[in-house]
Scaffold this motif. Structure first.
Motif, short mmCIF file in Angstrom:
data_model
loop_
_atom_site.label_atom_id
_atom_site.label_comp_id
_atom_site.label_asym_id
_atom_site.label_seq_id
_atom_site.Cartn_x
_atom_site.Cartn_y
_atom_site.Cartn_z
N GLU A 346 0.77 -1.23 0.02
CA GLU A 346 0.09 -0.13 0.02
C GLU A 346 0.66 1.26 -0.02
O GLU A 346 0.63 2.30 -0.63
CB GLU A 346 -1.05 0.10 1.22
CG GLU A 346 -2.00 -0.96 1.13
CD GLU A 346 -2.83 -1.16 2.37
OE1 GLU A 346 -2.68 -0.56 3.45
OE2 GLU A 346 -3.95 -1.79 2.25
N ASN A 370 -0.47 -12.91 -10.25
CA ASN A 370 -1.87 -12.55 -10.13
C ASN A 370 -2.24 -13.09 -8.80
O ASN A 370 -2.56 -13.97 -8.51
CB ASN A 370 -3.03 -13.05 -11.31
CG ASN A 370 -4.26 -12.84 -11.04
OD1 ASN A 370 -4.76 -11.78 -10.28
ND2 ASN A 370 -5.06 -13.29 -11.55
N THR A 375 -6.70 -7.93 -5.19
CA THR A 375 -8.23 -7.46 -4.94
C THR A 375 -8.45 -6.89 -3.80
O THR A 375 -9.53 -6.34 -3.48
CB THR A 375 -8.95 -8.80 -5.08
OG1 THR A 375 -8.41 -9.65 -4.17
CG2 THR A 375 -8.74 -9.74 -6.55
N LYS A 376 -7.40 -6.67 -2.82
CA LYS A 376 -7.86 -6.26 -1.49
C LYS A 376 -7.18 -4.80 -1.47
O LYS A 376 -8.05 -4.18 -0.54
CB LYS A 376 -7.19 -7.00 -0.48
CG LYS A 376 -7.59 -8.62 -0.43
CD LYS A 376 -6.80 -9.28 0.41
CE LYS A 376 -6.99 -10.94 0.42
NZ LYS A 376 -6.08 -11.57 1.45
N GLU A 378 -7.22 -0.98 -2.05
CA GLU A 378 -8.14 -0.20 -2.87
C GLU A 378 -7.32 0.70 -4.23
O GLU A 378 -7.99 0.83 -5.08
CB GLU A 378 -8.63 0.67 -1.86
CG GLU A 378 -9.50 1.83 -2.43
CD GLU A 378 -10.99 1.19 -2.69
OE1 GLU A 378 -11.83 1.55 -3.60
OE2 GLU A 378 -11.43 -0.09 -2.23
N VAL A 380 -5.10 -0.41 -6.27
CA VAL A 380 -5.05 -1.25 -7.43
C VAL A 380 -6.27 -0.86 -8.46
O VAL A 380 -6.05 -1.14 -9.69
CB VAL A 380 -5.02 -2.87 -6.92
CG1 VAL A 380 -4.93 -3.69 -8.36
CG2 VAL A 380 -3.67 -3.00 -6.28
N LYS A 381 -7.46 -0.69 -7.92
CA LYS A 381 -8.55 -0.56 -8.58
C LYS A 381 -8.49 0.52 -9.61
O LYS A 381 -9.28 0.69 -10.67
CB LYS A 381 -9.86 -0.32 -7.71
CG LYS A 381 -10.11 -1.35 -7.05
CD LYS A 381 -11.41 -0.86 -6.27
CE LYS A 381 -11.63 -2.39 -5.04
NZ LYS A 381 -12.86 -1.82 -4.12
N LYS A 382 -7.58 1.59 -9.49
CA LYS A 382 -7.15 2.48 -10.37
C LYS A 382 -6.60 2.42 -11.34
O LYS A 382 -6.29 3.14 -12.56
CB LYS A 382 -6.48 3.62 -9.47
CG LYS A 382 -7.25 4.45 -8.61
CD LYS A 382 -6.45 5.64 -7.71
CE LYS A 382 -7.05 6.02 -6.59
NZ LYS A 382 -8.32 6.83 -6.92
N SER A 384 -5.55 -0.33 -15.10
CA SER A 384 -6.13 -0.87 -16.03
C SER A 384 -5.19 -2.21 -16.05
O SER A 384 -3.91 -2.01 -16.13
CB SER A 384 -6.03 -0.12 -17.35
OG SER A 384 -6.78 1.18 -17.30
N VAL A 385 -6.05 -3.24 -15.94
CA VAL A 385 -5.29 -4.26 -15.98
C VAL A 385 -5.12 -5.15 -17.20
O VAL A 385 -6.16 -5.38 -17.83
CB VAL A 385 -5.95 -5.41 -15.02
CG1 VAL A 385 -5.20 -6.54 -14.88
CG2 VAL A 385 -5.85 -4.81 -13.55
#
Length: 734
Positions: A346, A370, A375-376, A378, A380-382, A384-385
């Motif tokens: 983080e 992976n 997924t935990k 936050e 990372v959601k920003k 594009s994978v």
């Protein structure tokens, strides 16, 4: 190399500020400086609607309201000399207008007067000019900032600005290119192939195209409704640079080429910069662990600047705020999965997001396996994978040809590697696996099974620890311990003829195997290292399975407890490859092979044939068995395969046509007779067989398999001599 603004002279700093255009002074210096100081907004109001201010800022108050600040920027110096008189009069008018004009706040659409009107000048404002402006504007809101006030604030809050002053691009591009070409800095092929023959997988000489893919949800109108439709997108690795996304996460398995991907991007951009210094993007290669090791106060920009200086071994930086603001810097961060804790991950991601907020035009590409932590967190959601696609046999062929070109691999061995890779179908190919195949290429077809064992030992050793250790990531458990446990687990699965196991059962076996051997350890940590970091398993809901059945056979074979157990499984095709791996692990076990022979010819025709095939493969794997024993055992192999040929072909083997059945018989047996013992003991083998007074048919099929063994062992001249004298009645043998 720590970034210290004080190492750059005051003279250079003043000269740099004075050299900027008014737009650059406002956009590259004043606006980012005020934002670093905690101000918000920063709208550009230049133009016919500016009403006396170039930009406005807001500052939150303790009462949760916002104060407004109007800023006017000027380049050069302001004084009362004859020349600049017109400039100071114009400035006076602008400041008066700014002080007396309401501005709409973005937050709540409220109109407010500024509480401060600040004049920022890139040069100096002398006292007479200040006195004139104060007298003319007649407003207590007025404040002044020239280079004397601005430079210390930049030193403290915006130090990276100065490191574009002496930017040296060409030395950096050349050094980076050389660094990528140096295999010892990448750990991908280093240690697997001869140092003198190896170059980095990201260089032009060795790179084979990697591809990225992702699945997007697109909106589509169907039956009057808007629905989401999945769309699969795949493209070459370098196409990622043309994607509009700025925060990108590339996912891939261990050895899939994540590190090579980032190095390739850096390599291409460095080459482009060397060829055209007017159109360039500055790549910066970092590892996540490098960021973690830095002091927490270092920003990502500072870490990048340190890295460029390290590569060039210079005190000069390779980019500045112009490149950062224009999107002329690409930061490539490898292996987030090599960071051990969520807190540390983080922290790294927070630095990345902070950088992105400051310089939204710059692209940042990060890689990771992976793992579930993605997924935990936050942040990372920003991102594009994108995922690295498995390579195809076309790419495998290209990789092997690159090794041939570098004389690290012969053409013959390259072809054999390709043949064996094609036989190991179902396993997702990746560059690391192909490299390991190439690294164990000092063999030919006659002893393939033995070397397959060594190959998988090397591969699984890499996956269980050496891969991480070579990349600088320590593990709590040594690879040999994990290897031992996997042998027990795989043997248990193979014994029960299952290919998956409940996760709770897996944990129970871990605990049992450790406790019975006097080990006390963190089971969760061990489980994570085996399941999550080794990439040898798939986790499907609450059960686990080996990523490829051949891996289960490899560990199960090495977990076989005794030669007594071998006797009970030698007829079982389910165990054939596992038995080969057993003898690859115990290459001097002559007694074990002889025990197997005792059980030949006492079971059904099909079981006897299967046992003979298994014995032939196992004999090749047991390459330390003494010659006399090998001759005796090989004789048993050939007789076992030859026995009951017609009955096998007609009753057991499947096929629509008689010749197809015979070809199947040949294909099943050919690898089992590919033993090097034939070439050096040919006459002895034939003489021993003839002492048994065989029938014509028995002699024909025996010689047939001897010839096939010679061909498969690359003893072509000896095979040719036998073929010239070979006159079988059964034309299928010809």
């Amino acid at each position: 190399m720590e970034i210290k603004p004080e190492t750059i002279s005051r003279f250079k700093k003043e000269k740099y500020l004075r050299s900027l255009s008014e737009d650059d002074f406002r956009d590259q210096v004043i606006r980012p400086l005020f934002l670093r100081l905690g101000f918000g907004d920063g709208r550009d109001l230049c133009g016919p609607q500016e009403k006396g201010k170039d930009t406005v800022f807001t500052l939150a108050t303790p009462l949760e309201t916002y104060d407004l600040y109007a800023v006017q920027t000027k380049i050069g110096s302001l004084n009362m000399a004859k020349g600049p008189r017109q400039s100071i009069v114009e400035t006076t008018t602008q400041l008066k207008t700014a002080a007396n004009t309401k501005i709409i706040l973005i937050k709540n659409k409220e109109k407010k007067y500024p509480i401060k009107v600040i004049l920022c000048v890139s040069g100096k404002i002398n006292d007479s000019a200040k006195d004139f402006l104060v007298e003319e504007v007649k407003d207590s809101k007025l404040e002044f900032m020239d280079s004397d006030e601005i430079i210390p604030l930049i030193d403290k809050h915006f130090p990276e600005l100065w490191f574009g002053i002496d930017a040296e691009l060409m030395p950096y591009f050349r050094s980076l290119k050389k660094n990528v070409e140096d295999i010892s800095s990448s750990n991908l092929n280093y240690g697997l192939l001869p140092r003198s023959d190896s170059v980095d997988a990201a260089s032009d000489d060795m790179f084979v195209q990697l591809r990225l893919h992702r699945t997007l949800l697109t909106l589509k109108k169907s039956g009057g409704k808007i629905i989401h439709e999945p769309k699969f997108e795949e493209f070459p690795l370098t196409g990622i640079m043309s994607k509009k996304e700025k925060l990108i996460l590339i996912q891939g398995e261990a050895g899939s080429g994540k590190s090579t991907a980032l190095r390739r991007i850096a390599y291409i951009l460095a080459n482009k910069g060397i060829k055209d210094v007017n159109e360039y993007v500055v790549p910066v290669l970092l590892r996540s662990v490098d960021i973690r090791l830095r002091d927490g106060s270092h920003s990502l920009v500072e870490i990048c600047l340190e890295e460029t200086k390290r590569i060039t071994n210079s005190s000069s930086s390779s980019f500045g705020t112009k490149e950062l603001n224009d999107g002329g810097v690409v930061i490539l961060i490898d292996a987030l999965d090599e960071i051990a804790t969520d807190i540390e991950r983080e922290n790294i991601l927070n630095k990345i997001i902070e950088f992105h907020n400051d310089y939204p035009n710059c692209k940042l590409i990060m890689t990771s396996r992976n793992y579930s932590f993605l997924t935990k967190i936050e942040a990372v959601k920003k991102f594009s994978v994108f995922n690295i696609s498995p390579i195809s046999y076309k790419e495998v062929d290209q990789i092997l040809k690159r090794f041939e070109k570098k004389q690290a691999l012969t053409k013959e061995n390259s072809k054999e590697i390709m043949r064996r890779l094609q036989e190991i179908h179902g396993m997702e190919l990746n560059p690391l696996l192909v490299t390991i195949f190439a690294a164990t290429s000092d063999y030919n077809r006659k002893d393939i099974p033995a070397n397959i064992t060594e190959l998988f030992k090397k591969f699984t050793e890499m996956m269980l620890g050496r891969w991480d250790e070579e990349k600088g990531l320590s593990q709590q458990f040594h690879a040999p311990l994990k290897d031992f446990i996997l042998c027990q687990i795989a043997f248990d699965m193979h014994r029960r003829k299952i290919t998956h196991m409940e996760l709770t059962e897996f944990e129970s076996i871990l605990e049992r195997e450790l406790s019975t051997r006097g080990h006390t350890a963190d089971i969760e940590q061990l489980k994570d290292e085996i399941l999550s970091r080794s990439n040898l398993f798939r986790i499907i809901q609450n059960r686990i399975e080996f990523r490829h059945h051949l891996l289960q056979e490899f560990f199960a074979g090495r977990g076989i407890p005794s030669t007594e157990y071998l006797k009970s499984i030698v007829y079982d095709l389910w165990w054939q490859r596992a038995i080969v791996f057993y003898f690859g692990e115990n290459p001097d076990d002559s007694a074990g092979l002889k025990d197997i022979v005792k059980f030949l010819n006492i079971s059904s025709l099909e079981d006897n044939f299967t046992a003979s095939l298994t014995l032939g493969l196992a004999l090749q794997a047991a390459y330390l068995v003494i010659t006399e024993d090998k001759i005796e055992l090989f004789d048993k192999v050939v007789k076992g395969i030859a026995a009951g040929k017609e009955e096998m072909i007609e009753r057991v083997l499947k096929g629509k046509y008689p010749l197809t059945k015979f070809i199947t018989y040949y294909l099943l047996g050919r690898d089992s007779v590919a033993c090097s013992i034939i070439e050096s003991n040919l006459e002895k083998l034939i003489e021993q067989f003839k002492l048994l007074d065989p029938s014509v048919e028995e002699e024909e099929i025996f010689i047939f398999w001897i010839i096939i063994g010679l061909i498969e062992s690359d003893a072509i001249s000896l095979a040719e001599q036998l073929i010239r004298k070979y006159r079988p009645k059964d034309n299928r043998l010809l």
